[in-house]
Design an enzyme around this catalytic site. Structure first.
Site, PDB file in Angstrom:
ATOM      1  N   LYS A 151       0.838  -1.203   0.000  1.00  7.40           N
ATOM      2  CA  LYS A 151       0.000   0.000   0.000  1.00  7.40           C
ATOM      3  C   LYS A 151       0.869   1.248   0.000  1.00  7.40           C
ATOM      4  O   LYS A 151       1.900   1.301   0.672  1.00  7.40           O
ATOM      5  CB  LYS A 151      -0.890  -0.006   1.240  1.00  7.40           C
ATOM      6  CG  LYS A 151      -1.449   1.365   1.646  1.00  7.40           C
ATOM      7  CD  LYS A 151      -2.089   1.304   3.013  1.00  7.40           C
ATOM      8  CE  LYS A 151      -2.413   2.693   3.547  1.00  7.40           C
ATOM      9  NZ  LYS A 151      -3.071   2.639   4.871  1.00  7.40           N
ATOM     10  N   HIS A 153       0.210   5.801  -0.173  1.00  6.19           N
ATOM     11  CA  HIS A 153      -0.561   7.016  -0.445  1.00  6.19           C
ATOM     12  C   HIS A 153       0.250   8.009  -1.272  1.00  6.19           C
ATOM     13  O   HIS A 153      -0.232   9.113  -1.554  1.00  6.19           O
ATOM     14  CB  HIS A 153      -0.972   7.699   0.860  1.00  6.19           C
ATOM     15  CG  HIS A 153      -2.076   7.001   1.595  1.00  6.19           C
ATOM     16  ND1 HIS A 153      -3.177   6.482   0.958  1.00  6.19           N
ATOM     17  CD2 HIS A 153      -2.251   6.769   2.928  1.00  6.19           C
ATOM     18  CE1 HIS A 153      -3.985   5.947   1.868  1.00  6.19           C
ATOM     19  NE2 HIS A 153      -3.451   6.103   3.051  1.00  6.19           N
ATOM     20  N   GLY A 303     -18.487   4.921   6.041  1.00  8.91           N
ATOM     21  CA  GLY A 303     -18.293   4.388   4.702  1.00  8.91           C
ATOM     22  C   GLY A 303     -19.424   4.685   3.740  1.00  8.91           C
ATOM     23  O   GLY A 303     -19.540   4.050   2.697  1.00  8.91           O
TER      24      GLY A 303
END
Length: 343
Positions: A151, A153, A303
């Site tokens: 992962k 960002h 969410g």
């Protein structure tokens, strides 16, 4: 700018491999409203990349070149996103597909199964993490067995320039209105940020590109313009909310994995938001126990698509609409900000 690369984003390519990026302290992040609204920034503030103008921490800046040189493998899958766009959801989806929906392995913390590449280096200078067990530094990620799910960002230009030539990347984007709200609560939740202002002030910081990992639009548009690369799958958070099973099938096809109907149905149930938010391997509750997360609030919150309507007044919403329109001018990128039905 529909199919061409975003010229505002610098590039490190095989033909231009030299690291020519510097980071300068953002004085504004140490003074005035910032000092009041981000009480823990006083000692370290933020750093801005030149060129590119992305805001990161001084801890990251000290390791930026090293991170950009981290070598991807051909069987890696990278999940790259702007924060609060459905990263954790997508990581779990990708990891489960690559690992044949392993119910035992998925009980391990996602931070260990799918490392956050720059996270160990985001810690500001002069601070020491309370626990190192989930700090998967580059040397530890390098030693992980394949296939790895990694992962980040970071925008693409701060990652290895051969990333998309080497392995598959899943990029997920979310409409900026809900990102603002989710990032607001994230800044309230994480003690490193400890944001004390209201959502209107936070939205202005977001639109002014003054928050960690800002700016939003260059990050998203650069990825959007790379979406035709065969190693890139560009997803929208709202599509997962609308048709989770269909998006699971799409990701599985992209990854070259065949799941049985039983596995597909089971994975859909595993990823349903109500169940997902209670899953301690992904919801960061174990990290809360180690410190660094405020006792009020949750890492995985609502969410919902359209939750911004519960936070923005008419005047603020109009300003955000104008900001979105200005930044999308000349592109064919469109966002869904409301859904009648959410899976």
């Amino acid at each position: 700018m529909t199919n061409s690369e975003d010229s505002s984003v610098p590039k490190l390519t095989e033909a231009n491999p030299e690291w020519n990026i510097t980071f300068n302290s953002v004085e504004k992040s140490l003074n005035g409203d910032f000092k009041e609204h981000f009480t823990n920034y006083e000692l370290h503030g933020l750093m801005k990349s030149q060129p590119g103008g992305f805001l990161l921490t001084n801890g990251y800046a000290r390791h930026a070149k090293e991170i950009s040189r981290f070598q991807p493998r051909s069987d890696d899958v990278w999940v790259v996103t702007y924060p609060k766009c459905g990263t954790t959801w997508t990581q779990e989806l990708v990891w489960m597909i690559l690992n044949n929906c392993d119910p035992i392995g998925s009980k391990a913390p996602l931070l260990i199964r799918s490392p956050f590449l720059e996270f160990p280096y985001m810690i500001p200078v002069n601070t020491v993490p309370q626990d190192h067990t989930m700090m998967l530094t580059l040397d530890k990620v390098e030693k992980m067995p394949s296939p790895r799910v990694i992962k980040s960002h970071l925008p693409f230009y701060l990652l290895n320039p051969k990333l998309l030539d080497t392995c598959k990347v899943v990029y997920i984007a979310r409409n900026p209105k809900d990102v603002i709200v989710s990032y607001f609560y994230h800044h309230k939740l994480i003690e490193f940020h400890n944001f004390t202002g209201d959502v209107e002030k936070f939205a202005q910081y977001f639109m002014d590109d003054e928050l960690l990992f800002s700016p939003f639009f260059p990050h998203i548009i650069d990825a959007w313009n790379k979406r035709h690369n065969p190693n890139m799958l560009f997803l929208f958070y709202e599509d997962l909310k609308k048709d989770l099973l269909g998006e699971i099938r799409k990701v599985a096809t992209f990854l070259g994995k065949s799941l049985s109907e039983e596995q597909l149905t089971g994975l859909r149930e595993h990823l349903k938001f109500d169940k997902f938010s209670k899953n301690e391997s992904v919801n960061m509750e174990m990290v809360r126990k180690l410190g660094g997360i405020n006792p009020d609030g949750h890492f995985i919150r609502k969410g919902k698509t359209g939750d911004w309507k519960n936070h923005f007044g008419p005047e603020l919403n109009q300003r955000i609409d104008e900001w979105i329109e200005k930044n999308l001018s000349g592109t064919d990128l469109k966002f869904t900000t409301e859904l009648e039905f959410q899976d």
